[in-house]
Design a protein around this motif. Structure first.
Motif, short mmCIF file in Angstrom:
data_model
loop_
_atom_site.label_atom_id
_atom_site.label_comp_id
_atom_site.label_asym_id
_atom_site.label_seq_id
_atom_site.Cartn_x
_atom_site.Cartn_y
_atom_site.Cartn_z
N LYS A 117 -42.45 -30.10 42.33
CA LYS A 117 -41.71 -28.84 42.39
C LYS A 117 -42.62 -27.65 42.70
N ASP A 118 -43.86 -27.70 42.18
CA ASP A 118 -44.80 -26.61 42.43
C ASP A 118 -45.13 -26.52 43.92
N ALA A 119 -45.37 -27.69 44.53
CA ALA A 119 -45.66 -27.72 45.98
C ALA A 119 -44.45 -27.25 46.77
N GLU A 120 -43.25 -27.61 46.31
CA GLU A 120 -42.03 -27.21 47.01
C GLU A 120 -41.86 -25.69 47.00
N GLU A 121 -42.13 -25.06 45.84
CA GLU A 121 -42.01 -23.60 45.74
C GLU A 121 -43.06 -22.92 46.61
N LYS A 122 -44.28 -23.46 46.60
CA LYS A 122 -45.33 -22.88 47.44
C LYS A 122 -44.99 -23.03 48.92
N PHE A 123 -44.38 -24.17 49.27
CA PHE A 123 -43.98 -24.41 50.67
C PHE A 123 -42.96 -23.35 51.11
N LYS A 124 -42.00 -23.03 50.22
CA LYS A 124 -41.02 -22.00 50.54
C LYS A 124 -41.69 -20.64 50.69
N GLU A 125 -42.65 -20.35 49.80
CA GLU A 125 -43.37 -19.08 49.84
C GLU A 125 -44.15 -18.94 51.14
N VAL A 126 -44.80 -20.01 51.57
CA VAL A 126 -45.57 -20.00 52.81
C VAL A 126 -44.65 -19.78 54.00
N ASN A 127 -43.49 -20.44 54.01
CA ASN A 127 -42.55 -20.27 55.11
C ASN A 127 -42.03 -18.85 55.19
N GLU A 128 -41.72 -18.27 54.02
CA GLU A 128 -41.23 -16.89 54.01
C GLU A 128 -42.29 -15.94 54.55
N ALA A 129 -43.55 -16.15 54.14
CA ALA A 129 -44.62 -15.28 54.62
C ALA A 129 -44.79 -15.41 56.13
N TYR A 130 -44.70 -16.65 56.62
CA TYR A 130 -44.90 -16.86 58.06
C TYR A 130 -43.75 -16.25 58.87
N GLN A 131 -42.51 -16.36 58.35
CA GLN A 131 -41.37 -15.79 59.07
C GLN A 131 -41.55 -14.30 59.31
N VAL A 132 -42.22 -13.65 58.37
CA VAL A 132 -42.44 -12.21 58.51
C VAL A 132 -43.66 -11.90 59.38
N LEU A 133 -44.79 -12.51 59.06
CA LEU A 133 -46.03 -12.15 59.73
C LEU A 133 -46.13 -12.68 61.15
N SER A 134 -45.31 -13.70 61.49
CA SER A 134 -45.35 -14.23 62.86
C SER A 134 -44.51 -13.40 63.82
N ASP A 135 -43.69 -12.51 63.28
CA ASP A 135 -42.84 -11.66 64.12
C ASP A 135 -43.44 -10.25 64.16
N PRO A 136 -43.84 -9.77 65.33
CA PRO A 136 -44.52 -8.47 65.42
C PRO A 136 -43.74 -7.32 64.78
N GLN A 137 -42.40 -7.31 64.99
CA GLN A 137 -41.60 -6.22 64.44
C GLN A 137 -41.53 -6.28 62.92
N LYS A 138 -41.24 -7.49 62.40
CA LYS A 138 -41.17 -7.63 60.95
C LYS A 138 -42.53 -7.37 60.30
N ARG A 139 -43.58 -7.80 60.99
CA ARG A 139 -44.91 -7.57 60.44
C ARG A 139 -45.20 -6.07 60.38
N LEU B 157 -50.83 -16.68 52.88
CA LEU B 157 -51.35 -17.48 53.99
C LEU B 157 -52.87 -17.56 54.02
N GLY B 158 -53.53 -16.75 53.18
CA GLY B 158 -54.99 -16.79 53.12
C GLY B 158 -55.65 -16.20 54.35
N VAL B 159 -55.08 -15.12 54.91
CA VAL B 159 -55.65 -14.49 56.10
C VAL B 159 -55.89 -13.00 55.82
N GLU B 160 -56.75 -12.41 56.65
CA GLU B 160 -57.00 -10.97 56.55
C GLU B 160 -55.82 -10.21 57.16
N ARG B 161 -55.68 -8.94 56.77
CA ARG B 161 -54.59 -8.13 57.31
C ARG B 161 -54.77 -7.85 58.80
#
Length: 382
Positions: free
Chosen positions: A41-63, A10-14
Protein backbone atom coordinates in the motif's frame (compact mmCIF):
# COMPACT_ATOMS: atom_id res chain seq x y z
CA UNK A 1 -1.58 16.03 5.76
CA UNK A 2 0.19 18.75 3.72
CA UNK A 3 1.21 17.81 0.20
CA UNK A 4 4.88 17.41 -0.58
CA UNK A 5 6.50 19.70 -3.11
CA UNK A 6 6.17 18.15 -6.57
CA UNK A 7 9.86 18.73 -7.32
CA UNK A 8 10.76 16.93 -4.10
CA UNK A 9 8.44 14.04 -5.02
CA UNK A 10 10.28 13.49 -8.31
CA UNK A 11 13.69 14.25 -6.81
CA UNK A 12 14.59 17.00 -9.30
CA UNK A 13 15.71 20.61 -9.05
CA UNK A 14 13.21 23.39 -9.77
CA UNK A 15 15.34 24.27 -12.80
CA UNK A 16 15.12 20.73 -14.23
CA UNK A 17 14.27 20.56 -17.92
CA UNK A 18 11.55 18.39 -19.49
CA UNK A 19 13.93 15.49 -20.20
CA UNK A 20 15.17 15.36 -16.59
CA UNK A 21 11.61 15.41 -15.25
CA UNK A 22 10.56 12.62 -17.61
CA UNK A 23 13.59 10.49 -16.74
CA UNK A 24 12.99 10.90 -13.01
CA UNK A 25 9.32 10.00 -13.44
CA UNK A 26 10.01 6.85 -15.48
CA UNK A 27 12.57 5.65 -12.95
CA UNK A 28 10.23 6.14 -9.98
CA UNK A 29 7.16 4.81 -11.78
CA UNK A 30 8.91 1.56 -12.64
CA UNK A 31 10.19 1.17 -9.09
CA UNK A 32 6.82 1.87 -7.46
CA UNK A 33 4.43 0.33 -10.04
CA UNK A 34 1.73 -1.83 -8.36
CA UNK A 35 2.58 -4.76 -10.66
CA UNK A 36 6.12 -4.73 -9.30
CA UNK A 37 4.95 -4.21 -5.68
CA UNK A 38 1.80 -6.32 -5.31
CA UNK A 39 -0.02 -5.66 -2.04
CA UNK A 40 2.35 -2.85 -0.97
CA UNK A 41 0.00 0.00 0.00
CA UNK A 42 2.88 2.39 0.75
CA UNK A 43 4.32 1.86 -2.75
CA UNK A 44 0.84 2.31 -4.24
CA UNK A 45 0.36 5.68 -2.51
CA UNK A 46 3.82 6.84 -3.56
CA UNK A 47 3.07 5.73 -7.14
CA UNK A 48 -0.06 7.92 -7.13
CA UNK A 49 1.93 10.83 -5.68
CA UNK A 50 4.60 10.49 -8.38
CA UNK A 51 1.97 10.39 -11.14
CA UNK A 52 0.25 13.49 -9.79
CA UNK A 53 3.56 15.36 -9.64
CA UNK A 54 4.44 14.33 -13.19
CA UNK A 55 1.02 15.33 -14.57
CA UNK A 56 1.72 18.85 -13.37
CA UNK A 57 5.43 19.30 -14.00
CA UNK A 58 5.37 17.66 -17.45
CA UNK A 59 2.87 20.24 -18.71
CA UNK A 60 4.47 23.69 -19.29
CA UNK A 61 1.27 25.60 -18.47
CA UNK A 62 0.45 23.65 -15.31
CA UNK A 63 4.06 23.86 -14.23
CA UNK A 64 4.00 27.63 -14.69
CA UNK A 65 0.89 27.82 -12.50
CA UNK A 66 2.45 25.56 -9.90
CA UNK A 67 5.71 27.55 -9.82
CA UNK A 68 3.68 30.70 -9.25
CA UNK A 69 1.07 29.52 -6.74
CA UNK A 70 2.35 26.14 -5.42
CA UNK A 71 -0.46 23.97 -4.08
CA UNK A 72 -2.57 27.05 -3.29
CA UNK A 73 -4.98 28.52 -5.82
CA UNK A 74 -6.07 32.17 -5.60
CA UNK A 75 -9.74 33.06 -5.44
CA UNK A 76 -11.12 29.91 -3.73
CA UNK A 77 -14.38 30.94 -2.01
CA UNK A 78 -13.07 34.43 -1.32
CA UNK A 79 -10.73 33.06 1.32
CA UNK A 80 -7.64 34.11 -0.57
CA UNK A 81 -6.12 30.68 -1.17
CA UNK A 82 -7.47 27.14 -1.39
CA UNK A 83 -6.15 23.62 -1.96
CA UNK A 84 -4.74 23.31 -5.47
CA UNK A 85 -5.68 19.56 -5.44
CA UNK A 86 -3.61 18.52 -8.40
CA UNK A 87 -5.18 21.30 -10.51
CA UNK A 88 -8.66 19.83 -10.31
CA UNK A 89 -11.83 21.92 -10.26
CA UNK A 90 -13.10 24.15 -7.47
CA UNK A 91 -16.43 25.90 -7.03
CA UNK A 92 -17.86 23.84 -9.90
CA UNK A 93 -15.32 25.19 -12.43
CA UNK A 94 -12.16 23.74 -13.90
CA UNK A 95 -9.07 25.71 -12.78
CA UNK A 96 -7.64 25.56 -16.30
CA UNK A 97 -10.81 27.03 -17.75
CA UNK A 98 -10.73 29.99 -15.36
CA UNK A 99 -7.08 30.72 -16.11
CA UNK A 100 -7.88 30.36 -19.80
CA UNK A 101 -10.31 33.25 -19.59
CA UNK A 102 -7.81 35.37 -17.61
CA UNK A 103 -4.81 34.69 -19.84
CA UNK A 104 -6.31 34.22 -23.28
CA UNK A 105 -6.15 30.42 -23.39
CA UNK A 106 -2.57 30.20 -22.18
CA UNK A 107 -3.49 27.50 -19.66
CA UNK A 108 -6.77 25.88 -20.70
CA UNK A 109 -5.75 25.81 -24.35
CA UNK A 110 -3.00 23.32 -23.57
CA UNK A 111 -5.32 20.38 -22.93
CA UNK A 112 -6.50 19.79 -26.50
CA UNK A 113 -3.02 20.22 -27.90
CA UNK A 114 -1.69 17.76 -25.33
CA UNK A 115 -4.28 15.21 -26.51
CA UNK A 116 -2.82 15.52 -30.00
CA UNK A 117 0.80 15.32 -28.87
CA UNK A 118 3.00 12.22 -28.51
CA UNK A 119 1.83 9.66 -25.95
CA UNK A 120 4.40 7.19 -24.55
CA UNK A 121 3.53 3.50 -24.69
CA UNK A 122 2.78 1.47 -21.56
CA UNK A 123 5.35 -0.82 -19.97
CA UNK A 124 4.76 -4.57 -20.13
CA UNK A 125 5.48 -7.07 -17.33
CA UNK A 126 6.60 -10.64 -17.96
CA UNK A 127 7.13 -13.12 -15.11
CA UNK A 128 9.92 -15.65 -15.67
CA UNK A 129 11.17 -18.57 -13.56
CA UNK A 130 14.73 -19.84 -14.06
CA UNK A 131 17.03 -22.32 -12.36
CA UNK A 132 19.68 -21.43 -9.79
CA UNK A 133 22.42 -22.30 -12.29
CA UNK A 134 20.83 -20.17 -15.04
CA UNK A 135 20.72 -17.20 -12.66
CA UNK A 136 24.38 -17.66 -11.75
CA UNK A 137 25.72 -18.17 -15.28
CA UNK A 138 23.23 -16.12 -17.31
CA UNK A 139 21.07 -17.54 -20.08
CA UNK A 140 19.07 -16.81 -23.21
CA UNK A 141 15.33 -17.49 -22.80
CA UNK A 142 12.63 -17.52 -25.42
CA UNK A 143 9.37 -15.83 -24.41
CA UNK A 144 6.00 -15.31 -26.02
CA UNK A 145 5.46 -11.56 -26.06
CA UNK A 146 1.89 -10.33 -26.59
CA UNK A 147 1.58 -6.64 -27.40
CA UNK A 148 0.16 -4.14 -29.88
CA UNK A 149 2.02 -3.52 -33.14
CA UNK A 150 1.35 -0.83 -35.78
CA UNK A 151 -1.14 -2.16 -38.30
CA UNK A 152 0.71 -3.09 -41.49
CA UNK A 153 -2.45 -2.78 -43.57
CA UNK A 154 -3.06 0.92 -42.85
CA UNK A 155 0.47 1.81 -41.65
CA UNK A 156 -0.93 2.91 -38.32
CA UNK A 157 -3.39 5.54 -39.61
CA UNK A 158 -6.48 3.51 -38.73
CA UNK A 159 -8.04 4.39 -42.09
CA UNK A 160 -8.81 1.94 -44.87
CA UNK A 161 -5.94 1.75 -47.41
CA UNK A 162 -6.49 4.36 -50.10
CA UNK A 163 -8.26 6.71 -47.70
CA UNK A 164 -7.07 9.18 -45.09
CA UNK A 165 -8.45 10.36 -41.74
CA UNK A 166 -10.40 13.61 -42.13
CA UNK A 167 -10.26 16.75 -40.08
CA UNK A 168 -12.87 16.66 -37.34
CA UNK A 169 -15.70 19.07 -38.27
CA UNK A 170 -16.63 19.65 -34.62
CA UNK A 171 -13.29 21.07 -33.50
CA UNK A 172 -11.73 21.84 -36.91
CA UNK A 173 -8.76 19.65 -36.08
CA UNK A 174 -7.83 21.36 -32.81
CA UNK A 175 -8.97 18.45 -30.63
CA UNK A 176 -10.88 20.82 -28.33
CA UNK A 177 -14.12 22.73 -28.20
CA UNK A 178 -14.86 26.00 -26.43
CA UNK A 179 -18.06 27.05 -24.72
CA UNK A 180 -18.93 30.18 -22.80
CA UNK A 181 -20.81 30.14 -19.50
CA UNK A 182 -21.78 32.81 -17.00
CA UNK A 183 -20.11 32.42 -13.59
CA UNK A 184 -19.55 34.55 -10.46
CA UNK A 185 -16.36 35.66 -12.20
CA UNK A 186 -18.25 36.82 -15.26
CA UNK A 187 -18.31 35.15 -18.67
CA UNK A 188 -15.94 32.18 -18.62
CA UNK A 189 -14.73 30.41 -21.71
CA UNK A 190 -14.47 26.68 -21.02
CA UNK A 191 -12.15 24.47 -23.03
CA UNK A 192 -13.02 20.78 -23.31
CA UNK A 193 -11.65 17.79 -25.20
CA UNK A 194 -13.65 17.34 -28.38
CA UNK A 195 -16.25 14.57 -27.80
CA UNK A 196 -16.42 13.74 -31.50
CA UNK A 197 -12.74 12.92 -32.14
CA UNK A 198 -11.70 12.34 -28.49
CA UNK A 199 -9.04 15.02 -28.81
CA UNK A 200 -7.25 13.58 -31.85
CA UNK A 201 -8.52 16.23 -34.27
CA UNK A 202 -9.18 13.50 -36.85
CA UNK A 203 -12.23 11.44 -37.84
CA UNK A 204 -11.94 8.05 -39.53
CA UNK A 205 -15.04 7.63 -41.67
CA UNK A 206 -13.82 4.47 -43.43
CA UNK A 207 -11.83 2.42 -40.86
CA UNK A 208 -9.21 -0.15 -41.75
CA UNK A 209 -10.84 -3.63 -41.79
CA UNK A 210 -7.79 -5.29 -40.21
CA UNK A 211 -7.48 -3.09 -37.10
CA UNK A 212 -11.03 -1.62 -37.03
CA UNK A 213 -9.63 1.90 -37.02
CA UNK A 214 -7.28 1.41 -34.04
CA UNK A 215 -4.15 1.77 -36.16
CA UNK A 216 -2.61 -1.20 -34.33
CA UNK A 217 -3.23 -4.91 -33.92
CA UNK A 218 -2.61 -7.38 -31.08
CA UNK A 219 0.26 -9.71 -31.93
CA UNK A 220 1.99 -12.67 -30.31
CA UNK A 221 5.66 -13.21 -31.17
CA UNK A 222 8.45 -15.42 -29.90
CA UNK A 223 11.43 -13.37 -28.76
CA UNK A 224 14.77 -14.28 -27.24
CA UNK A 225 15.86 -12.25 -24.23
CA UNK A 226 19.19 -12.30 -22.41
CA UNK A 227 19.15 -12.84 -18.64
CA UNK A 228 22.48 -11.56 -17.25
CA UNK A 229 24.77 -13.67 -15.07
CA UNK A 230 24.28 -12.91 -11.37
CA UNK A 231 20.58 -12.03 -11.49
CA UNK A 232 18.89 -12.67 -8.13
CA UNK A 233 15.41 -13.74 -7.12
CA UNK A 234 12.88 -10.90 -7.51
CA UNK A 235 15.13 -8.67 -9.62
CA UNK A 236 13.89 -7.09 -12.86
CA UNK A 237 15.49 -7.11 -16.30
CA UNK A 238 14.42 -4.02 -18.27
CA UNK A 239 14.43 -4.18 -22.06
CA UNK A 240 14.03 -0.69 -23.44
CA UNK A 241 11.46 -0.02 -26.14
CA UNK A 242 9.90 -3.49 -26.12
CA UNK A 243 6.67 -2.51 -24.35
CA UNK A 244 3.48 -1.19 -25.91
CA UNK A 245 4.02 1.23 -28.83
CA UNK A 246 3.43 4.92 -28.26
CA UNK A 247 0.82 6.99 -30.03
CA UNK A 248 1.28 9.94 -32.33
CA UNK A 249 5.05 9.53 -32.38
CA UNK A 250 5.45 8.75 -28.68
CA UNK A 251 8.25 6.36 -27.71
CA UNK A 252 7.45 2.74 -26.91
CA UNK A 253 7.28 1.52 -23.33
CA UNK A 254 9.68 -0.99 -21.80
CA UNK A 255 9.47 -4.73 -21.18
CA UNK A 256 9.97 -5.54 -17.49
CA UNK A 257 10.97 -9.16 -16.87
CA UNK A 258 10.44 -10.07 -13.21
CA UNK A 259 12.73 -13.02 -12.41
CA UNK A 260 11.98 -15.83 -9.96
CA UNK A 261 14.92 -18.14 -9.17
CA UNK A 262 14.24 -21.71 -8.06
CA UNK A 263 16.16 -22.75 -4.92
CA UNK A 264 19.17 -25.10 -5.17
CA UNK A 265 19.42 -28.44 -3.38
CA UNK A 266 22.92 -27.78 -2.07
CA UNK A 267 23.67 -24.08 -2.13
CA UNK A 268 22.12 -21.05 -0.50
CA UNK A 269 22.84 -17.53 -1.68
CA UNK A 270 23.42 -14.16 -0.02
CA UNK A 271 24.27 -11.49 -2.55
CA UNK A 272 27.18 -12.86 -4.56
CA UNK A 273 28.29 -15.35 -1.88
CA UNK A 274 27.31 -19.02 -1.73
CA UNK A 275 26.90 -21.16 1.39
CA UNK A 276 27.27 -24.94 1.59
CA UNK A 277 27.04 -27.50 4.38
CA UNK A 278 29.43 -30.42 3.79
CA UNK A 279 29.74 -33.61 5.88
CA UNK A 280 33.14 -35.08 6.87
CA UNK A 281 33.71 -38.36 8.64
CA UNK A 282 35.02 -38.47 12.19
CA UNK A 283 38.39 -39.66 10.87
CA UNK A 284 38.61 -36.99 8.14
CA UNK A 285 37.85 -34.22 10.63
CA UNK A 286 40.28 -35.57 13.25
CA UNK A 287 43.22 -36.31 10.94
CA UNK A 288 42.55 -33.64 8.32
CA UNK A 289 41.95 -34.48 4.70
CA UNK A 290 41.83 -33.24 1.14
CA UNK A 291 38.27 -33.47 -0.20
CA UNK A 292 36.36 -32.52 -3.34
CA UNK A 293 34.11 -29.55 -2.58
CA UNK A 294 31.18 -29.07 -5.00
CA UNK A 295 30.79 -25.70 -6.73
CA UNK A 296 28.47 -24.41 -9.45
CA UNK A 297 31.14 -25.23 -12.03
CA UNK A 298 33.08 -28.36 -11.06
CA UNK A 299 34.39 -29.77 -7.75
CA UNK A 300 37.54 -28.15 -6.36
CA UNK A 301 40.14 -29.72 -4.08
CA UNK A 302 40.29 -28.25 -0.59
CA UNK A 303 42.51 -29.21 2.32
CA UNK A 304 40.63 -29.37 5.64
CA UNK A 305 43.05 -29.07 8.57
CA UNK A 306 43.62 -31.63 11.30
CA UNK A 307 41.14 -31.22 14.15
CA UNK A 308 38.38 -29.65 12.04
CA UNK A 309 35.39 -29.04 14.32
CA UNK A 310 31.65 -29.45 13.60
CA UNK A 311 30.19 -26.11 12.51
CA UNK A 312 33.56 -24.68 11.47
CA UNK A 313 33.34 -22.59 8.30
CA UNK A 314 35.97 -22.32 5.55
CA UNK A 315 36.13 -19.73 2.77
CA UNK A 316 36.96 -20.61 -0.84
CA UNK A 317 37.52 -17.39 -2.77
CA UNK A 318 36.02 -16.75 -6.21
CA UNK A 319 33.60 -19.69 -6.22
CA UNK A 320 30.44 -17.66 -5.65
CA UNK A 321 28.07 -15.79 -7.96
CA UNK A 322 29.22 -13.29 -10.63
CA UNK A 323 28.48 -9.64 -9.86
CA UNK A 324 25.88 -8.00 -12.11
CA UNK A 325 28.29 -5.07 -12.40
CA UNK A 326 30.95 -7.36 -13.84
CA UNK A 327 33.52 -6.87 -11.06
CA UNK A 328 34.34 -10.49 -10.22
CA UNK A 329 32.65 -13.25 -8.24
CA UNK A 330 31.68 -13.75 -4.63
CA UNK A 331 33.05 -16.51 -2.40
CA UNK A 332 31.92 -19.97 -1.30
CA UNK A 333 31.58 -20.58 2.46
CA UNK A 334 31.73 -24.25 3.47
CA UNK A 335 30.39 -25.20 6.91
CA UNK A 336 31.54 -28.63 8.09
CA UNK A 337 29.27 -31.18 9.72
CA UNK A 338 30.98 -34.21 11.31
CA UNK A 339 29.20 -37.51 10.95
CA UNK A 340 29.50 -39.99 13.82
CA UNK A 341 29.55 -43.61 12.55
CA UNK A 342 26.71 -46.00 13.34
CA UNK A 343 26.50 -49.81 13.40
CA UNK A 344 30.17 -50.40 14.24
CA UNK A 345 31.59 -53.89 14.22
CA UNK A 346 33.03 -55.34 17.45
CA UNK A 347 36.55 -54.93 16.07
CA UNK A 348 35.89 -51.25 15.33
CA UNK A 349 34.46 -50.71 18.81
CA UNK A 350 37.54 -52.32 20.42
CA UNK A 351 39.84 -50.08 18.39
CA UNK A 352 37.94 -47.01 19.58
CA UNK A 353 38.14 -48.25 23.17
CA UNK A 354 41.88 -48.66 22.76
CA UNK A 355 42.12 -45.14 21.37
CA UNK A 356 40.04 -43.76 24.23
CA UNK A 357 42.35 -45.46 26.70
CA UNK A 358 45.26 -43.40 25.40
CA UNK A 359 43.45 -40.06 25.70
CA UNK A 360 44.83 -37.70 28.36
CA UNK A 361 42.07 -35.07 28.03
CA UNK A 362 44.37 -32.50 26.46
CA UNK A 363 43.23 -33.56 22.98
CA UNK A 364 39.70 -32.18 23.48
CA UNK A 365 39.81 -28.40 23.77
CA UNK A 366 36.06 -27.85 24.07
CA UNK A 367 35.66 -30.65 26.65
CA UNK A 368 38.56 -29.32 28.72
CA UNK A 369 37.18 -25.76 28.55
CA UNK A 370 33.71 -26.97 29.54
CA UNK A 371 34.87 -28.82 32.66
CA UNK A 372 37.12 -25.91 33.64
CA UNK A 373 34.01 -23.69 33.59
CA UNK A 374 32.06 -26.27 35.60
CA UNK A 375 34.81 -26.37 38.21
CA UNK A 376 34.80 -22.56 38.44
CA UNK A 377 31.03 -22.43 38.71
CA UNK A 378 30.60 -25.02 41.43
CA UNK A 379 33.89 -25.24 43.31
CA UNK A 380 36.32 -22.60 42.15
CA UNK A 381 35.32 -20.03 44.82
CA UNK A 382 35.18 -22.39 47.84
Amino acid sequence: MAKRDYYEVLGVERTADEAAIKAAYRKLAKKLHPDVNPGDKDAEEKFKEVNEAYQVLSDPQKRAQYDRFGHQQPGAGGAGYGDFSGFGGFGGFDVEDIFSSFFGGGFGGGRGRREQGPVPGADLRYDMTISFEEAAKGCDKEINLVRDEPCENCHGTGAKPGTQPKTCPTCNGTGQVRTTSNTPFGAIQNVRTCPNCKGSGKIISDPCPKCNGRGKVRTSKRRTVRIPAGIDNGQIVTIRGQGEPGERGGEAGDLLIVVTVRPHRLFKRNGTDLYLEMPLTFTQAALGCEADVPTLEKPVKYRFPEGTQPGQTFRIRGQGIPSLRGNGKGDLYVTVTVEIPKRLSEKQKNLLRQFDGTVTGQEYEQKKSFFDRVKEAFGGNS
